[in-house]
Write a protein that holds these residues in place. Sequence first.
Motif, PDB file in Angstrom:
ATOM      1  N   LEU A   1     -15.404 -83.921  47.330  1.00 29.26           N
ATOM      2  CA  LEU A   1     -15.347 -81.991  46.045  1.00 29.26           C
ATOM      3  C   LEU A   1     -16.608 -81.346  45.815  1.00 29.26           C
ATOM      4  N   THR A   2     -17.905 -81.878  46.084  1.00 32.79           N
ATOM      5  CA  THR A   2     -19.164 -81.400  45.317  1.00 32.79           C
ATOM      6  C   THR A   2     -19.964 -81.498  46.091  1.00 32.79           C
ATOM      7  N   GLU A   3     -21.076 -80.427  45.924  1.00 33.23           N
ATOM      8  CA  GLU A   3     -22.124 -80.237  47.507  1.00 33.23           C
ATOM      9  C   GLU A   3     -23.287 -80.748  47.632  1.00 33.23           C
ATOM     10  N   SER A   4     -23.590 -81.620  46.176  1.00 32.69           N
ATOM     11  CA  SER A   4     -24.948 -82.841  46.700  1.00 32.69           C
ATOM     12  C   SER A   4     -24.029 -84.011  46.578  1.00 32.69           C
ATOM     13  N   ALA A   5     -25.589 -85.144  46.593  1.00 36.58           N
ATOM     14  CA  ALA A   5     -24.818 -86.065  46.013  1.00 36.58           C
ATOM     15  C   ALA A   5     -25.289 -86.334  44.939  1.00 36.58           C
ATOM     16  N   ARG A   6     -25.944 -85.971  44.249  1.00 33.99           N
ATOM     17  CA  ARG A   6     -26.119 -86.606  42.934  1.00 33.99           C
ATOM     18  C   ARG A   6     -24.953 -85.701  42.162  1.00 33.99           C
ATOM     19  N   ALA A   7     -23.981 -84.306  42.657  1.00 32.57           N
ATOM     20  CA  ALA A   7     -23.059 -83.678  41.857  1.00 32.57           C
ATOM     21  C   ALA A   7     -22.233 -85.282  42.161  1.00 32.57           C
ATOM     22  N   ALA A   8     -22.205 -85.842  43.699  1.00 31.93           N
ATOM     23  CA  ALA A   8     -21.033 -86.793  43.447  1.00 31.93           C
ATOM     24  C   ALA A   8     -21.283 -88.058  42.907  1.00 31.93           C
ATOM     25  N   LYS A   9     -22.735 -88.483  43.026  1.00 30.45           N
ATOM     26  CA  LYS A   9     -22.841 -89.167  42.116  1.00 30.45           C
ATOM     27  C   LYS A   9     -22.264 -89.800  40.784  1.00 30.45           C
TER      28      LYS A   9
END
Length: 537
Positions: free
Chosen positions: A194-202
């Motif tokens: 769903l998200t575009e960055s690892a930080r957002a996914a975490k």
Amino acid sequence: MTRRTAKRPPEERRAAGLAGTGVLLRLALRRDRVMMPVWILAATLLVAGMPGSLGSVYATAAERAEVAASMNANGSMRALYGPVFGDSLGGLTAWRAGVFGAVLAAVMSLIIVVRHTREEEETGRQELLSAAMVGRRAPLTAALLAALVANTCLALIVTGGLAGQGAPGAAALGLALAGTGMLFAGTAAVAAQLTESARAAKGLTAAVLGTAFVLKAAGDAGTADGRSALTWLSPLGWVENVRAFAAERWWVLLLLAAAALAQIGAGYLLAGRRDLGMSFLPSRPGPAEGRMGSAGALAWRLQRGTLAGWSAAFLTAGAVFGGMADGAADLVSGNDRTREIIERMGGQGGLTDAFLATMAGMFGMVAALYAVSAVLRLSGEESAQRAEPLLAHAVGRLRWAGGHLTVAFGGSALILLLAGLGLGIGHGGDVGTTVAATLAQLPAVWVIGALAALLHGALPAYAAAAWAVAGGALALGWVGPALDLPQGVLDLSPFAHLPRLPGAESLSWPPLLVLTALAAALTAAGLTALRRRDITA
């Protein structure tokens, strides 16, 4: 070639989509050969070491039955730990450490899955791997298998460590921890699509985990038998309702398995419907002019969302724990060993003050995790090759790093300030006293953040070791006093040298000044090393 591919049988297309999974799995396990054992060891020590600690606190069956009844009658403590379903050492272990062990398994799993999916795409490494014979779903499959390996090891070790308390209960608790880990591995798999960055996914997965804890706490505060609808809406509520060591409910494990499989299936479905590097929720493009006139403004823009989330969490948690202070003090006032543990963690003042001091110390140790995360954003920017183009212009390395360090150290002060406000408001006491107690943790937080800055500057390949330092300090502060570890071991943490407020007779300034000076020296050394080395080296 496209026509021949389209005419392939479904089995052959699925096999092609998983091509290279074995190689990627071996690569993931090799990369995580240090991180995985550390997380597994931390969770195992928390859970398997608890019977010995509880046995020293509640030595007789009568004492264990009394504490079980007292806990179930105290809504504040039920909100924190959940209801007690069994008064054996195994039952008390499941009550005291089951949910927290499940949280550790969840965090471990989300880190593994995001690291080997979205983070690989964000850094561009996955694109290079996909140029070889690697199927579309192979990276996700390898990441989930790596999480499965870690959670299986955790379940086996916990089961073996608690087998002396009863094999069925040990197996139920071990499977509950592993099931929670795989459930949030599935959540992370969906978030990575769903998200575009690892930080957002975490962040998204962590938000789901936090919501699950809040739902469980709200449900348990209202009922003493785990039957609240809010408790059953939370996967962490399922863990406690497995009722390990207390007439196990094996069917609850099926809920964990079904939820995990459903999310993993959703992750696979989404993975097959997007292009490499893309997402279903793209980041909002922000204006490049007018708001980012300096490196510090850029660092603030990159980290403000994370800081806002931590701020809200600390304020809310402070209010919750502040409201528990009087109830917790009443609960443990009749048990000398429990009083000793609380006072060892929080000082020798009144029991309520000792509890508040303990909570202030815990907020400090958790704030160290935020400080490490914010400092290591430098490593993320550098490894993603976003730092080099920025530094090619009229932006010096010290200005670039200084912006992120300012956010890290200033943000640590902000979240501790809000935690103190929450404690004071929730307790209904002197807000200034609780704010002073949480801000007194700041020098130790800065030391750990400064160590992360030093590792990034001098040894960028080992910068992630700062997580182990912060995690070790948290483990020593949380589990060490209960396990009666020697003071020399506890002193390895910078938090052990801080005055325990409120409750201390007087504020001791020398430790605060020494730790602050140490943090400044480590930060200066890190910046000096960064200035002298090659970027992305």
